[in-house]
Design an enzyme around this catalytic site. Structure first.
Site, PDB file in Angstrom:
ATOM      1  N   HIS A  37      -3.825   0.184  -2.456  1.00 58.33           N
ATOM      2  CA  HIS A  37      -3.276  -0.281  -3.737  1.00 58.33           C
ATOM      3  C   HIS A  37      -4.249  -1.434  -4.124  1.00 58.33           C
ATOM      4  O   HIS A  37      -5.401  -1.452  -3.137  1.00 58.33           O
ATOM      5  CB  HIS A  37      -1.865  -0.936  -3.616  1.00 58.33           C
ATOM      6  CG  HIS A  37      -1.898  -2.063  -2.377  1.00 58.33           C
ATOM      7  ND1 HIS A  37      -1.101  -1.649  -1.366  1.00 58.33           N
ATOM      8  CD2 HIS A  37      -2.120  -3.159  -2.457  1.00 58.33           C
ATOM      9  CE1 HIS A  37      -1.361  -2.993  -0.683  1.00 58.33           C
ATOM     10  NE2 HIS A  37      -1.896  -3.749  -1.522  1.00 58.33           N
TER      11      HIS A  37
HETATM   12  P1  TYD Z   1       2.800  -3.238   1.264  1.00 66.28           P
HETATM   13  O1  TYD Z   1       2.059  -4.551   0.463  1.00 66.28           O
HETATM   14  O2  TYD Z   1       2.642  -1.962   0.373  1.00 66.28           O
HETATM   15  O3  TYD Z   1       2.143  -3.082   2.520  1.00 66.28           O
HETATM   16  P2  TYD Z   1       0.750  -2.359   3.042  1.00 66.28           P
HETATM   17  O4  TYD Z   1      -0.361  -2.728   1.972  1.00 66.28           O
HETATM   18  O5  TYD Z   1       0.401  -3.074   4.408  1.00 66.28           O
HETATM   19  O6  TYD Z   1       1.057  -0.887   3.280  1.00 66.28           O
HETATM   20  O7  TYD Z   1       4.133  -3.577   1.384  1.00 66.28           O
HETATM   21  C1  TYD Z   1       5.135  -2.838   2.212  1.00 66.28           C
HETATM   22  C2  TYD Z   1       6.479  -3.017   1.734  1.00 66.28           C
HETATM   23  O8  TYD Z   1       6.696  -4.413   2.292  1.00 66.28           O
HETATM   24  C3  TYD Z   1       6.817  -3.135   0.303  1.00 66.28           C
HETATM   25  O9  TYD Z   1       7.951  -2.491   0.579  1.00 66.28           O
HETATM   26  C4  TYD Z   1       6.843  -4.433  -0.107  1.00 66.28           C
HETATM   27  C5  TYD Z   1       7.097  -5.154   1.087  1.00 66.28           C
HETATM   28  N1  TYD Z   1       6.560  -6.523   1.362  1.00 66.28           N
HETATM   29  C6  TYD Z   1       7.383  -7.669   0.994  1.00 66.28           C
HETATM   30  O10 TYD Z   1       8.567  -7.529   0.812  1.00 66.28           O
HETATM   31  N2  TYD Z   1       6.699  -8.921   0.944  1.00 66.28           N
HETATM   32  C7  TYD Z   1       5.414  -9.067   1.065  1.00 66.28           C
HETATM   33  O11 TYD Z   1       5.140 -10.344   0.923  1.00 66.28           O
HETATM   34  C8  TYD Z   1       4.617  -7.909   1.347  1.00 66.28           C
HETATM   35  C9  TYD Z   1       3.178  -7.983   1.861  1.00 66.28           C
HETATM   36  C10 TYD Z   1       5.341  -6.791   1.382  1.00 66.28           C
END
Ligand code: TYD
Length: 142
Positions: A57
């Site tokens: 992303h």
């Molecule tokens: P995401 O940022 O998509 O993780 P990655 O990029 O590591 O794959 O986040 C995964 C899940 O965690 C998503 O449902 C949102 C949640 N999340 C939070 O609730 N707070 C946060 O600070 C972060 C980074 C993610």
């Protein structure tokens, strides 16, 4: 507002202070001194599944410093035209990632811990999760 120029050249490794001691090493990060933003949030990835990838992303406004606290992993960054790859494997080096950069985190070693210092609280509205949307969002086009 989305930037009209690429932020890829702002992506850089930052050498963090390291205090060596017979007992071990200590590193630290001060906001707006070692990194160009205030820290509003810290999160970390751990217990990662073998072969997993994270990220996939971009963020509209968020700035981040990504640090490998333990083990190693690879961060692939792209502005939709050019890309850069960084291998993070030291707790005293962070990777600065500005807004509007697509990122993929891959090749986590066993037991790797990835800590991220972030400039804003969590907001799903700041994410661009669809790569086509990223391409369309970015005025910096092929
Ligand atoms: P995401 O940022 O998509 O993780 P990655 O990029 O590591 O794959 O986040 C995964 C899940 O965690 C998503 O449902 C949102 C949640 N999340 C939070 O609730 N707070 C946060 O600070 C972060 C980074 C993610």
């Amino acid at each position: 507002m989305i930037s009209t120029t690429s932020n890829l050249n702002k992506c850089q490794l930052i050498n963090l202070p390291r205090v060596n001691d017979p007992r071990g090493a200590l590193s630290f990060v001060e906001a707006n001194k070692h990194i160009p933003f205030s820290i509003e949030r810290v999160y970390y990835l751990f217990d990662l599944s073998s072969g997993c990838s994270r990220g996939s992303h971009a963020h509209i406004h968020l700035e981040q410093l990504i640090i490998s606290l333990s083990g190693s992993f690879t961060v692939k960054l792209s502005d939709n035209v050019n890309s850069q790859t960084f291998h993070l494997h030291r707790p005293d080096i962070g990777l600065y990632v500005p807004p509007m950069i697509w990122r993929d985190l891959v090749d986590f070693s066993s037991g790797a811990v990835c800590m991220v210092l972030a400039s804003l609280p969590y907001s799903e509205d700041d994410y661009i999760r669809n790569h086509s949307d990223f391409v369309n969002h970015s005025f910096f086009q092929k």
